[in-house]
Design a protein around this motif. Structure first.
Motif, PDB file in Angstrom:
ATOM      1  N   UNK A  35       0.751  -1.343   0.142  1.00  0.00           N
ATOM      2  CA  UNK A  35      -0.008   0.041   0.112  1.00  0.00           C
ATOM      3  C   UNK A  35       0.796   1.256  -0.020  1.00  0.00           C
ATOM      4  N   UNK A  36       0.483   2.244  -0.587  1.00  0.00           N
ATOM      5  CA  UNK A  36       1.069   3.580  -0.885  1.00  0.00           C
ATOM      6  C   UNK A  36       1.591   4.215   0.515  1.00  0.00           C
ATOM      7  N   UNK A  37       0.831   4.096   1.371  1.00  0.00           N
ATOM      8  CA  UNK A  37       1.033   5.059   2.637  1.00  0.00           C
ATOM      9  C   UNK A  37       1.716   3.865   3.870  1.00  0.00           C
ATOM     10  N   UNK A  38       2.018   2.674   3.467  1.00  0.00           N
ATOM     11  CA  UNK A  38       2.865   1.336   4.215  1.00  0.00           C
ATOM     12  C   UNK A  38       3.532   0.874   3.281  1.00  0.00           C
ATOM     13  N   UNK A  39       4.685   1.405   2.900  1.00  0.00           N
ATOM     14  CA  UNK A  39       5.628   0.796   1.770  1.00  0.00           C
ATOM     15  C   UNK A  39       6.257  -0.529   2.413  1.00  0.00           C
ATOM     16  N   UNK A  54       5.305  -2.608   4.773  1.00  0.00           N
ATOM     17  CA  UNK A  54       4.374  -3.668   5.460  1.00  0.00           C
ATOM     18  C   UNK A  54       3.892  -4.631   4.327  1.00  0.00           C
ATOM     19  N   UNK A  56      -6.930  -8.131  10.603  1.00  0.00           N
ATOM     20  CA  UNK A  56      -6.437  -6.734  10.299  1.00  0.00           C
ATOM     21  C   UNK A  56      -5.976  -5.979  11.693  1.00  0.00           C
ATOM     22  N   UNK A  57      -7.291  -5.867  12.207  1.00  0.00           N
ATOM     23  CA  UNK A  57      -7.435  -4.955  13.330  1.00  0.00           C
ATOM     24  C   UNK A  57      -6.396  -5.480  14.441  1.00  0.00           C
ATOM     25  N   UNK A  58      -6.469  -6.803  14.630  1.00  0.00           N
ATOM     26  CA  UNK A  58      -5.675  -7.234  15.804  1.00  0.00           C
ATOM     27  C   UNK A  58      -4.225  -7.593  15.401  1.00  0.00           C
ATOM     28  N   UNK A  59      -3.837  -7.219  13.981  1.00  0.00           N
ATOM     29  CA  UNK A  59      -2.589  -7.468  13.520  1.00  0.00           C
ATOM     30  C   UNK A  59      -1.989  -8.807  13.630  1.00  0.00           C
ATOM     31  N   UNK A 106       2.579  -7.688  10.006  1.00  0.00           N
ATOM     32  CA  UNK A 106       2.928  -7.246   8.661  1.00  0.00           C
ATOM     33  C   UNK A 106       4.298  -6.680   8.455  1.00  0.00           C
TER      34      UNK A 106
END
Lengths: 264, 249
Positions: free
Chosen positions: A72-76, A78, A116-119, A123
């Motif tokens: 993802x662009x804002x999470x390069x 992860x 996703x929320x609980x990771x 990542x």
């Protein structure tokens, strides 16, 4: 799926509701009791992780595959996790072939939300093994509903989490995945499970079977992590819910979750 | 998407004990509602909330298409929530529905299946067309607020005005009406819709990590905020429909 069209279940609806007035369910369970649960990890060989989860007669198979993809662009830095769900036409006469409908999209997104929320998937660790061209490891979790006897959500969430536990990360060579190789277990930070309650004539039933689902006015799914957080919520269906009822079901989920965590 | 706060790109969401926007934790962004801006639909509304701009158009009750979906006992509700390709603050979006918009449309449909008196006009459909023209965090709750006003504008019988707001946790505090950064980078996001008259929730979704106590606080904050939203909705309707000299509400 047009559950409304299942005529036999419509006839059973009155019976379900009549029994509930005496606090009873058609299969004799307590209102907060799961059917028998079983989970088979490593059900498949080609997928990097897999699990078949069964709750009563409901069966959901989860397969995990890894691929290199753009982050993802804002999470390069992860890795990426994606959940998809397929209602196989094999699973129920009301399931039709074709692109995912709103029910299977909702299910996938609710399961995705918890993970996703609980990771659940680390990542950051996943992103650390990137390729020279900026790609990162992506985890694809595909949920296959194989037999539908109610409560697909909890069964799918269980299968997804167990498949992640089963998953082995493949080795990379020059930024490419070496299929069939094993660089160790996928790094997980938490476990997540969901509890789904159906509102049938004002009573909330945990783990509804198919005829109870048809009789239901609305649904609440709560996801919790094994360190005691609520990490996903979804109200579905027309029935409203009060704050007190919702908090009561969130507490019930915390209490019940241990039973589910024991299977993954 | 709530979650990982170790990301170096994450902006600060609070500074000096306040939200970056300067708002109080229970303070809404400015909201204004236009009632009936369109001529073709039976009812319409535009909600401007922060930088959100969402249009709702109501068609119906009208004949169901395709016909075999007709319910002899009640009206169907059909909601179509779509984000315009130019609505975001970042890149050009894809036109048409995607997985997110299909899920959002589904939960909005459920809100109004409860709220509209569907048994009063069986064999019909009420179609809610919800166009996000500009987004700023909280588009689905903006769409619900617009849809509810548009239903009133259309003269369709409902149980109550539906008032929706997002609640969440941003840098450790529970706050209402998340803006885009708080939605994107906060620890939790919980869109809620209430019937303020009964206190019941018609929409509940939640992501991120919350304790049960925080969940409880969030719902309380959401209900208080929904009362403010309802006052703005009512005021917009009164301005359009009040008969001079008669007291409204």
């Amino acid at each position: 799926m047009d559950m409304d069209k299942m005529i036999l279940e419509q006839v059973k609806e009155e019976y379900v509701k009549e029994l509930l007035k005496a606090g009873k369910r058609t299969d004799g369970r307590a209102l907060d009791q799961y059917r028998e649960i079983s989970v088979t990890k490593g059900y498949l060989r080609n997928a990097e992780g897999s699990a078949l989860a069964c709750i009563g007669a409901t069966k959901v198979l989860a397969g995990v595959k890894f691929d290199m993809l753009e982050p993802f662009a804002d999470r390069p830095a992860e890795g990426v996790v994606m959940v998809n769900c397929e209602f196989s036409p094999a699973a129920h006469p009301g399931f039709n072939p074709g692109p995912p409908d709103e029910n299977s999209i909702e299910l996938a997104r609710v399961v995705d939300r918890g993970i996703r929320s609980a990771e659940a998937v680390d990542v950051a660790a996943l992103g650390a093994t990137g390729s020279p061209d900026g790609k990162v490891l992506g985890v694809f979790i595909d949920l296959y509903v194989l037999d539908h006897s109610g409560n697909l959500t909890d069964c799918a969430a269980l299968a997804a989490m167990a498949a992640l536990k089963d998953a082995k990360v493949p080795q990379l060579k020059a930024g490419k995945i070496v299929r069939g190789s094993d660089a160790g277990r996928l790094s997980l930070r938490r476990n997540v499970v969901t509890c789904t309650f159906e509102n049938v004539a004002g009573s909330y039933l945990l783990d509804a079977n198919f005829e109870e689902e048809v009789a239901s006015d609305g649904r609440l799914t709560i996801g919790v992590s094994d360190d005691g957080f609520v990490c996903a919520g979804q109200k579905s269906g027309a029935a409203s819910i009060t704050k007190d009822a919702l908090l009561g079901l969130a507490r019930a989920t915390m209490k019940k979750s241990g039973e589910l965590f024991a299977h993954i | 998407m709530a979650g990982n706060n170790n990301n170096p790109n994450k902006p600060k969401l609070r500074d000096g004990g306040r939200r970056i926007s300067g708002r109080g934790d229970d303070e809404l962004r400015p909201m204004s509602i236009e009632v009936g801006p369109m001529v073709r639909p039976e009812g319409s509304a535009i909600v401007n909330w922060g930088r959100n701009k969402v249009l709702a158009a109501v068609y119906g009750p009208r004949e169901v298409f395709p016909k075999h979906l007709t319910d002899p006992h009640k009206a169907l509700i059909n909601a179509r929530y779509i984000m315009a390709p130019f609505s975001g603050q970042e890149e050009h979006g894809r036109a048409g529905p995607n997985r997110r918009s299909i899920e959002v449309s589904k939960v909005i449909k459920h809100v109004f299946e409860n709220n509209v008196l569907v048994h009063s006009f069986p064999k019909t459909t009420v179609d809610l067309m919800l166009e996000v023209l500009q987004s700023d965090g909280g588009t689905r709750v903006s769409a619900i607020n617009a849809a509810s006003v548009a239903l009133v504008d259309a003269g369709i019988p409902i149980r109550d005005i539906v008032s929706a707001v997002s609640v969440g946790k941003a840098d450790g505090k529970m706050v209402v009406d998340l803006d885009k950064d708080e939605d994107n980078w906060g620890e939790s996001d919980m869109p809620l819709a209430f019937s303020v008259r009964t206190g019941e929730m018609l929409l509940f979704q939640m992501d991120g990590m919350l304790t049960i106590e925080e969940l409880s606080t969030g719902i309380d904050l959401g209900f208080e905020a929904a009362k403010k939203v309802r006052a703005i909705q009512t005021d917009a309707l009164v301005r359009k429909y009040a008969i001079p000299g008669e007291s409204a509400q």
